[in-house]
Design an enzyme around this catalytic site. Sequence first.
Site, PDB file in Angstrom:
ATOM      1  N   LYS A 182      56.736 -65.155 -52.262  1.00  8.16           N
ATOM      2  CA  LYS A 182      58.041 -64.521 -52.018  1.00  8.16           C
ATOM      3  C   LYS A 182      58.415 -64.714 -50.553  1.00  8.16           C
ATOM      4  CE  LYS A 182      60.473 -60.087 -52.619  1.00  8.16           C
ATOM      5  NZ  LYS A 182      61.618 -60.725 -53.300  1.00  8.16           N
TER       6      LYS A 182
ATOM      7  N   HIS B 144      54.188 -57.813 -53.726  1.00 10.13           N
ATOM      8  CA  HIS B 144      54.652 -59.002 -54.422  1.00 10.13           C
ATOM      9  C   HIS B 144      53.696 -60.165 -54.199  1.00 10.13           C
ATOM     10  CE1 HIS B 144      58.419 -56.723 -54.621  1.00 10.13           C
ATOM     11  NE2 HIS B 144      58.848 -57.590 -55.513  1.00 10.13           N
TER      12      HIS B 144
END
Length: 247
Positions: free
Chosen positions: A137, A133
């Site tokens: 995040k 990701h």
Amino acid sequence: MTRVAVLGAKGRMGSESVRAIGATDGLEVVAEIDQGDSLELITSSGAEVALDFTQPGVALDNVTWCVEHGVHVVVGTSGFDDERIAAVRTLLGDEPATGVLIVPNFSIGAILMMRFAETAAPFFESIEVIEMHHPDKIDAPSGTAVRTAELMAAAREAAGSTPLPDATTTDPDGARGARVADIPVHSVRARGFVASQQVLFGGAGEAFTIRHDSHDRTSFMPGVVAAVSGVSARPGVTVGLDAVLGL
């Protein structure tokens, strides 16, 4: 017409959801709520469904408020863990009238990836998960990776599979990753990724990989629309979009 309030409406997922919901027949965004705004805007706007894309520290409070006011909730906030889910089940009681749909991943492709991984899990001796990701995040491992590992572990237990082989005895820096339901999960946080995941399977003489990539947040919007449209028909707590999609 289903009236929807979006919580975290100025964030990346919230703002994209506002556009997608507004462009869908039968849905209407009646409140765009962000940090500092009162939750009273949900009821004063007449919203029937709240979509939560906020932060783990406030998401449970938001869900609690909505349930207490009879508003269905779709939770897309990362880090809504088992403890929070259990708290919501307790809040709803034995005969719930309100639906709370908790969605680790809104991508249709990611949901199919999890389903395929669950199906494959009992057939291979070794399994590992790598999730990738963007570096903004805040939680690791991702909710999708956790859900994938839990589904695979349950499938293996039901099939009577043997424990995963791993002769590692020394790993002071955690190179083997986290253990989720006893399955190794590795988290990558790097610029250039939105949301990607690989599930690696190994057996004698062969390897099998399932991979899913979301390149843009628009990939999540069909799932967001399906969740917002379907939550009111599912009183109580539902985890994942599988049931809404008929899987």
